[in-house]
Design a protein around this motif. Structure first.
Motif, PDB file in Angstrom:
ATOM      1  N   ARG A  37       0.889  -1.166   0.000  1.00 52.81           N
ATOM      2  CA  ARG A  37       0.000   0.000   0.000  1.00 52.81           C
ATOM      3  C   ARG A  37       0.919   1.205   0.000  1.00 52.81           C
ATOM      4  NH1 ARG A  37      -1.276   3.635   3.560  1.00 52.81           N
ATOM      5  NH2 ARG A  37      -3.202   4.830   3.308  1.00 52.81           N
ATOM      6  N   THR A  75      -7.989  -5.457   8.381  1.00 53.48           N
ATOM      7  CA  THR A  75      -6.626  -4.946   8.269  1.00 53.48           C
ATOM      8  C   THR A  75      -6.209  -4.140   9.492  1.00 53.48           C
ATOM      9  OG1 THR A  75      -7.329  -2.885   7.231  1.00 53.48           O
ATOM     10  CG2 THR A  75      -6.869  -4.751   5.760  1.00 53.48           C
ATOM     11  N   HIS A  77      -7.715  -1.296  10.111  1.00 51.01           N
ATOM     12  CA  HIS A  77      -8.095   0.081   9.786  1.00 51.01           C
ATOM     13  C   HIS A  77      -9.482   0.040   9.152  1.00 51.01           C
ATOM     14  CE1 HIS A  77      -8.239   3.892   7.599  1.00 51.01           C
ATOM     15  NE2 HIS A  77      -7.349   4.321   8.482  1.00 51.01           N
ATOM     16  N   THR A  80      -9.872   1.030   5.459  1.00 53.07           N
ATOM     17  CA  THR A  80      -9.226   0.077   4.561  1.00 53.07           C
ATOM     18  C   THR A  80     -10.035  -1.207   4.477  1.00 53.07           C
ATOM     19  OG1 THR A  80      -7.075   1.032   5.089  1.00 53.07           O
ATOM     20  CG2 THR A  80      -7.074  -1.140   4.067  1.00 53.07           C
ATOM     21  N   VAL A 177      -2.441   0.603  -4.318  1.00 51.52           N
ATOM     22  CA  VAL A 177      -2.482  -0.789  -3.859  1.00 51.52           C
ATOM     23  C   VAL A 177      -1.733  -1.641  -4.872  1.00 51.52           C
ATOM     24  CG1 VAL A 177      -3.935  -2.764  -3.278  1.00 51.52           C
ATOM     25  CG2 VAL A 177      -4.715  -0.447  -2.726  1.00 51.52           C
TER      26      VAL A 177
END
Length: 193
Positions: A37, A75, A77, A80, A177
């Motif tokens: 990322r 993840t 987050h 995300t 990504v």
């Protein structure tokens, strides 16, 4: 003979689990991934993984099926996680599946499990480099357990997951990504009666 010995045997010099139908234990199985990322590696995993590993007398006749609820992606987050669910199209494609098609001895103590991986309704062949870690009877409850580790790398574009391929400003070729996804499976299974 110890319980561990009863659950493990040696075939052609390689330790393998006892024959039988082994069910994946969702509470102790993890399917994790790593993807770039921007310039860092982002890590995540999926919960509630289910499936079956059938060990044949001849290990090359063994098979495995795995079902992963796509919406369980995490993840660490929330934003995300939401983007990942969007990329996976979880409303239209609620599961990610792997169904083995062949098992063959690999290098050293590895086995190559070839199978069909399906993401977003797109199926592609994938090789899992797999290691049998061991088997034992659990000291609390007497459950018969075995553990496997497996790894693979896939290109997300092969499965129609092609969002966020936007160049990151001020970098030499980095994108928001990355395309290469490294997958690691830590699988614990229970031997049925």
């Amino acid at each position: 003979m110890s319980d561990e010995a009863a659950l493990t045997r040696v075939v052609d010099g390689r330790p393998v689990p006892a024959p039988g139908r082994w069910e994946i234990d969702p509470g102790f199985t993890r399917v994790a991934f790593v993807v770039r990322r921007l310039l860092t590696r982002m890590r995540g995993d999926f919960a509630d993984v289910e499936g079956t590993v059938v060990i044949a007398e001849d290990p090359t006749g063994s098979s495995a099926t795995i079902t992963i609820p796509a919406a369980t992606v995490r993840t660490g987050h929330p934003g995300t996680d939401e983007a990942a669910r969007e990329m996976l199209g979880v409303e239209d494609f609620p599961t990610i599946t792997f169904t083995s098609t062949a098992v063959a001895p690999g290098e050293a103590d590895l086995w190559t499990i070839t199978g069909d991986l399906t993401i977003r309704g797109v199926t592609r062949p994938v090789d899992l480099a797999t290691r049998f870690v061991g088997a034992a009877e659990h000291p609390f409850g007497g459950m018969r357990k075995a553990t496997f580790e497996a790894t693979a790398t896939v290109d997300r574009r092969d499965f129609g997951v092609d969002q966020y391929q936007v160049p990151a400003p001020g970098t030499a070729g980095a994108v928001v990504v990355g395309n290469a996804i490294s997958i690691t499976l830590d699988v614990e299974v229970d031997l049925g009666d």
